[in-house]
Design an enzyme around this catalytic site. Structure first.
Site, mmCIF file in Angstrom:
data_model
loop_
_atom_site.group_PDB
_atom_site.id
_atom_site.type_symbol
_atom_site.label_atom_id
_atom_site.label_comp_id
_atom_site.label_asym_id
_atom_site.label_seq_id
_atom_site.Cartn_x
_atom_site.Cartn_y
_atom_site.Cartn_z
ATOM 1 N N GLY A 16 0.836 -1.202 0.000
ATOM 2 C CA GLY A 16 0.000 0.000 0.000
ATOM 3 C C GLY A 16 0.869 1.249 0.000
ATOM 4 C CB THR A 142 3.496 -0.138 7.194
ATOM 5 O OG1 THR A 142 2.204 -0.191 7.790
ATOM 6 C CG2 THR A 142 4.496 -0.503 8.253
ATOM 7 C CG ASP A 144 -1.262 -0.739 9.166
ATOM 8 O OD1 ASP A 144 -1.911 0.310 8.981
ATOM 9 O OD2 ASP A 144 -1.564 -1.826 8.648
ATOM 10 N NE ARG A 179 -26.592 12.230 15.209
ATOM 11 C CZ ARG A 179 -26.657 12.837 14.045
ATOM 12 N NH1 ARG A 179 -25.563 13.296 13.475
ATOM 13 N NH2 ARG A 179 -27.800 13.003 13.443
ATOM 14 C CG MET A 186 -6.639 1.791 6.939
ATOM 15 S SD MET A 186 -5.587 2.068 5.517
ATOM 16 C CE MET A 186 -6.802 1.975 4.205
ATOM 17 N N GLY A 187 -5.502 -0.522 10.286
ATOM 18 C CA GLY A 187 -4.766 -1.304 11.288
ATOM 19 C C GLY A 187 -5.351 -2.702 11.320
ATOM 20 C CD GLU A 239 -7.986 -2.089 8.249
ATOM 21 O OE1 GLU A 239 -8.773 -1.843 7.335
ATOM 22 O OE2 GLU A 239 -6.752 -2.176 8.091
HETATM 23 O O1 F6P Z 1 -0.945 -2.010 5.371
HETATM 24 C C1 F6P Z 1 -1.516 -0.766 5.372
HETATM 25 C C2 F6P Z 1 -2.976 -0.813 5.205
HETATM 26 O O2 F6P Z 1 -3.260 0.527 5.272
HETATM 27 C C3 F6P Z 1 -3.795 -1.635 6.198
HETATM 28 O O3 F6P Z 1 -4.004 -1.045 7.440
HETATM 29 C C4 F6P Z 1 -5.077 -1.859 5.435
HETATM 30 O O4 F6P Z 1 -5.758 -2.989 5.873
HETATM 31 C C5 F6P Z 1 -4.583 -2.024 4.054
HETATM 32 O O5 F6P Z 1 -3.404 -1.269 3.940
HETATM 33 C C6 F6P Z 1 -5.582 -1.656 2.999
HETATM 34 O O6 F6P Z 1 -4.996 -1.832 1.755
HETATM 35 P P1 F6P Z 1 -5.720 -1.705 0.350
HETATM 36 O O7 F6P Z 1 -5.074 -0.553 -0.325
HETATM 37 O O8 F6P Z 1 -5.443 -2.980 -0.333
HETATM 38 O O9 F6P Z 1 -7.165 -1.479 0.583
#
Ligand code: F6P
Length: 365
Positions: A16, A142, A144, A179, A186-187, A239
């Protein structure tokens, strides 16, 4: 494999995309050319370019003005893997090993080293290529922040800033409407982004993959806030977060991808459950790829530059099979195999987890 003299450096960005990739490409290219007189060759779209023989020269002018840009000027792919190339026969997808072809392209280009910039998947492939005799240097990326052996990966700080801004924005609308607001970030396996953005944004609840949550605990926490007058609550969820005894919520499966599972949807799942079980109006927002895009923050630009320059020093010393890393205040290197053998997840007693709990943030446990 020990190259007698380095003349030509190949570089690819895989997996990614991530803010700071261009800072790395710029640093490797500038440092290789101006400090050593080497040539630099950019492989396009990650390992797809190596498999399909696509690439081009990188000169000083190619990398001029890219420091502040998001994405990657080389393109990337989070599917391509020379050891697992999808081949469709009939209605079935099979994976074949095309690594010999990829290595042949590396040789035909006259490259002396492959610099692989990527996360867990990209660096694992780099390590396999290294085991097959390719001189390889890894650079960790990354958002993440889940690669072992390095305190930080570039892109993480930018993602945390973007997510924190989103929490801040949800805060005002949550307060206005009384609310519960949920932000899904992400993660997949590690909750670093949720933890750091949740803490920085003053979330009430942070849910991460490492700490399975209880719906009962979450509902009790939001109801308690409502009872003592705080009629809104903010939840940041990674996620990959899962309910106790459950599994992460899968958005789709991409069977042509060697890593087929795509996560997503835990925010909406929680919103529905909270409305039903706690009786409080709840909305969820999913930042998705917004958190990977755009300009890197200054710390990520600088980390990218430090990593790229150090990678060139490793090439000069021919420290093959190593990955650049940040440990404490030092930029060092470790064998790639150490970085990819296990993910760096959030320890339950991490100082940030303890600090969050000390100020009343609930982890749903
Ligand atoms: O590895 C980084 C990440 O951002 C993850 O947290 C996420 O699940 C994934 O990439 C999503 O990647 P894609 O671009 O395939 O949707």
């Amino acid at each position: 494999m020990k190259a007698a003299k380095i003349k030509r450096v190949g570089i690819l960005t895989g997996g990614g995309d991530c803010p700071g990739l261009n800072a790395v490409i710029r640093a490797v290219t500038k440092s290789a050319i101006s400090n050593h007189g080497w040539q630099v060759f950019g492989i396009e779209d990650g390992y797809a370019g190596l498999i399909e023989k696509r690439g081009h020269e990188l000169t000083q002018s190619h990398v001029s003005g890219i420091l502040t840009l998001g994405g990657t000027i080389l393109g990337t792919s989070n599917r391509a893997d020379p050891f697992k190339v999808p081949v469709i026969r009939g209605k079935k997808v099979f994976f074949e090993d095309h690594s010999d072809r990829a290595i042949e392209h590396f040789r035909q280009w006259g490259l002396d080293v492959l610099v692989a910039v990527g996360g867990d998947g990209t660096l694992s492939i780099a390590n396999h290529l290294f085991q097959k005799g390719v001189p390889v240097i890894g650079i960790p990326k990354t958002i993440d922040n889940d690669l072992s052996g390095t305190d930080y990966t570039f892109g993480f700080q930018t993602a945390v800033s973007i997510c924190t801004e989103a929490v801040d924005r949800l805060h005002t609308t949550a307060a206005a409407h009384h609310r519960v607001m949920i932000l899904e970030v992400m993660g997949r396996n590690a909750g670093w982004i949720a933890l750091y953005a949740g803490s920085a944004g003053g979330a009430d609840i942070i849910l991460i993959p490492e700490v399975p949550y209880s719906m009962e605990v979450i509902c009790r926490a939001v109801k308690k806030r409502a009872q003592y007058g705080k009629k809104f609550s903010l939840i940041v969820v990674a996620e990959g977060a899962k309910e106790k005894g459950g599994i992460a919520i899968i958005k789709k499966r991409d069977l042509k991808n060697p890593y087929p599972v795509k996560l997503g949807g835990v925010g909406s799942y929680l919103a529905e459950k909270i409305e039903k079980l706690a009786g409080l109006e709840t909305r969820s927002a999913n930042l998705g790829h917004i958190q990977r895009g755009g300009s890197p923050t200054p710390p990520d630009r600088n980390l990218g530059t430090l990593f790229g320059v150090h990678a060139v020093e490793l090439i000069q010393r021919q420290t093959w099979g190593h990955m650049v890393c940040a440990q404490g205040n030092l930029i060092k290197s470790i064998p790639i195999v150490q970085a990819v053998s296990k993910l760096k997840v959030v320890p339950h007693d991490h100082p940030m987890v303890r600090a969050c709990e000390a100020v009343g943030i609930n982890f749903g446990r």
